[in-house]
Motif scaffolding. Structure first.
Motif, short mmCIF file in Angstrom:
data_model
loop_
_atom_site.label_atom_id
_atom_site.label_comp_id
_atom_site.label_asym_id
_atom_site.label_seq_id
_atom_site.Cartn_x
_atom_site.Cartn_y
_atom_site.Cartn_z
N PRO A 76 41.01 45.68 46.98
CA PRO A 76 40.61 46.98 46.43
C PRO A 76 39.83 46.83 45.14
O PRO A 76 40.10 45.93 44.33
CB PRO A 76 41.95 47.69 46.18
N HIS A 77 38.83 47.68 44.98
CA HIS A 77 38.03 47.63 43.76
C HIS A 77 38.82 48.20 42.59
O HIS A 77 39.45 49.25 42.70
CB HIS A 77 36.73 48.42 43.94
N ILE A 78 38.79 47.48 41.48
CA ILE A 78 39.44 47.94 40.25
C ILE A 78 38.37 48.07 39.19
O ILE A 78 37.59 47.13 38.97
CB ILE A 78 40.54 46.95 39.80
N GLU A 79 38.30 49.20 38.56
CA GLU A 79 37.30 49.44 37.53
C GLU A 79 37.38 48.37 36.45
O GLU A 79 38.45 48.08 35.92
CB GLU A 79 37.52 50.82 36.91
N GLY A 80 36.25 47.76 36.14
CA GLY A 80 36.20 46.71 35.13
C GLY A 80 36.27 45.30 35.69
O GLY A 80 36.02 44.34 34.97
N ASN A 81 36.65 45.15 36.97
CA ASN A 81 36.68 43.84 37.61
C ASN A 81 35.37 43.58 38.35
O ASN A 81 34.77 44.49 38.91
CB ASN A 81 37.84 43.74 38.61
N TRP A 82 34.96 42.31 38.37
CA TRP A 82 33.71 41.92 39.00
C TRP A 82 34.00 41.04 40.20
O TRP A 82 34.58 39.96 40.06
CB TRP A 82 32.83 41.17 38.00
N PRO A 83 33.62 41.46 41.42
CA PRO A 83 33.84 40.61 42.60
C PRO A 83 33.07 39.31 42.47
O PRO A 83 31.90 39.30 42.08
CB PRO A 83 33.32 41.47 43.76
N THR A 84 33.74 38.21 42.80
CA THR A 84 33.19 36.88 42.54
C THR A 84 33.42 35.97 43.75
O THR A 84 34.46 36.06 44.40
CB THR A 84 33.86 36.26 41.29
N HIS A 85 32.46 35.11 44.03
CA HIS A 85 32.56 34.22 45.18
C HIS A 85 31.77 32.95 44.89
O HIS A 85 30.65 33.00 44.37
CB HIS A 85 32.00 34.90 46.44
N ILE A 86 32.36 31.79 45.21
CA ILE A 86 31.68 30.49 45.11
C ILE A 86 31.44 30.00 46.53
O ILE A 86 32.36 29.99 47.35
CB ILE A 86 32.53 29.48 44.32
N TYR A 87 30.23 29.56 46.82
CA TYR A 87 29.91 29.22 48.20
C TYR A 87 28.69 28.30 48.28
O TYR A 87 27.98 28.08 47.28
CB TYR A 87 29.62 30.50 49.00
N ILE A 88 28.46 27.80 49.47
CA ILE A 88 27.25 27.03 49.79
C ILE A 88 26.45 27.87 50.77
O ILE A 88 26.96 28.32 51.79
CB ILE A 88 27.61 25.68 50.43
N GLU A 89 25.20 28.11 50.46
CA GLU A 89 24.36 28.97 51.29
C GLU A 89 23.54 28.14 52.27
O GLU A 89 23.08 27.05 51.95
CB GLU A 89 23.43 29.80 50.39
N TRP A 90 23.36 28.71 53.47
CA TRP A 90 22.58 28.01 54.50
C TRP A 90 21.73 29.01 55.25
O TRP A 90 22.24 29.96 55.83
CB TRP A 90 23.51 27.29 55.48
N TYR A 91 20.41 28.78 55.23
CA TYR A 91 19.48 29.56 56.04
C TYR A 91 19.16 28.75 57.29
O TYR A 91 18.50 27.71 57.22
CB TYR A 91 18.19 29.84 55.27
N PRO A 92 19.61 29.19 58.47
CA PRO A 92 19.32 28.44 59.69
C PRO A 92 17.82 28.42 59.97
O PRO A 92 17.10 29.38 59.67
CB PRO A 92 20.07 29.23 60.78
#
Length: 330
Positions: A76-92
């Motif tokens: 759930p979104h909480i005001e003041g929090n920033w959604p964050t994700h670490i990943y490796i991107e791949w364009y086929p």
């Protein structure tokens, strides 16, 4: 004036410094100049071009599953929090995109019910090609004041590591569920990466998120198996948690030593499609019987990406891989 100005022989401007020791360890082969793709007189777009348009516009400020194919927000979104994700991107490549499109079309033939429709992750609703990714973290949330220290911490950890660019192959296909059992994904499982590079990047990511009070990825069953009952342990999961609040460090105290020895090679994957309910027996059987040549697919890994809100930071590894799979200095 051109849309993007850059030199054909220069890096695309990824963030992160390179240590001299790491650069020497990764330096092999002969340096080659990048060349444009066959049939084109223009140089390729820099990697950072795609980051400029990585986020879609927000349709609603409320969680409305009808706007997202029935998907529900897990965190759930909480005001003041920033959604964050670490990943490796791949364009086929075009060839690989066709392979995956054919695979999804084959799966759709046995999914007449709306809830079992296999949704593609390859293209947007408007038909634009989308990047796929290998997750190195759960979807987590940071407070506003944590964004810069978190980014600096990840950049420093990756830059100081001895991880060189590498290539990882596809091992096969599978259906897996997210932790909450709200969606099932058609995924390409990956072979163990050379020099254990994916595990090394995962350890860096897990250590970084834990410092900021967030739960690690793929650690539940290997570090804290007593938390789940036997039935939960038997369920396949792609490692998402019900707890991603900023106080999550209370749930995951001091497991850094265990994380350093964790082998999550069997968990790394690339999702290519999804369904809202558990795949039917027909879909599972069809996947088992599907002949494919995805073992020919190779993913070049030379950058780790960090997305905080709509902002993306690209952390480059020390050098790049050319088409002959030789590591070359930038």
């Amino acid at each position: 004036m051109p849309l993007v100005e850059y030199s054909d022989s220069e890096s695309s401007g990824s963030s992160g410094a390179e240590g001299n020791g790491t650069k020497k360890q990764c330096q092999q082969g002969v340096k080659r100049k990048r060349t444009p793709s066959p049939g084109s007189s223009l140089p390729p777009l820099p990697d950072t071009f795609h980051d400029l348009y990585a986020s879609t516009s927000r349709i609603s400020n409320q969680d409305d599953p009808s706007l997202h194919g029935g998907r529900q927000r897990v965190t759930p979104h909480i005001e003041g929090n920033w959604p964050t994700h670490i990943y490796i991107e791949w364009y086929p490549s075009t060839e690989n995109t066709k392979r995956l499109d054919d695979l999804l079309a084959n799966m759709r033939e046995d999914s007449s019910l709306e809830a079992l429709q296999v949704h593609s992750l390859l293209k947007s609703d408007l038909g634009a090609e989308l990047p796929l990714h290998i997750s190195l973290s759960r979807p987590i949330a940071l407070r506003a004041e944590q964004r810069r220290p978190f980014t600096d911490s990840l950049i420093n950890a990756v830059s100081k590591s001895s991880i060189c660019p590498f290539e990882v192959a596809v091992a096969g296909l599978d259906w897996v569920a997210n932790y909450e059992q709200t969606r099932w994904f058609l995924v390409m499982r990956l072979e163990k990466a050379p020099r254990d590079s994916l595990n090394q990047l995962l350890r860096i990511s897990n250590e970084t998120v834990q410092v900021f009070g967030q739960p690690p990825l793929y650690a539940d069953s290997q570090i804290r198996p007593q938390v789940h009952d036997t039935r939960q342990q038997k369920k396949r999961s792609i490692g998402r948690s019900q707890t991603t609040s900023v106080s999550a460090s209370q749930e995951y105290p001091a497991h850094v030593a265990a994380l350093n020895h964790m082998d999550a090679s069997d968990s790394f994957h690339i999702s290519v499609g999804w369904v809202l309910t558990a795949p039917s027996e027909a879909l599972v059987e069809k996947l088992n019987q599907t002949r494919h040549d995805l073992q020919l697919v190779k993913i070049d890994v030379h950058t780790v990406k960090l997305k905080i809100g709509n902002g993306i930071t690209a952390v480059s590894l020390a050098s790049k891989i050319d088409s002959s799979n030789k590591i070359i200095e930038k």
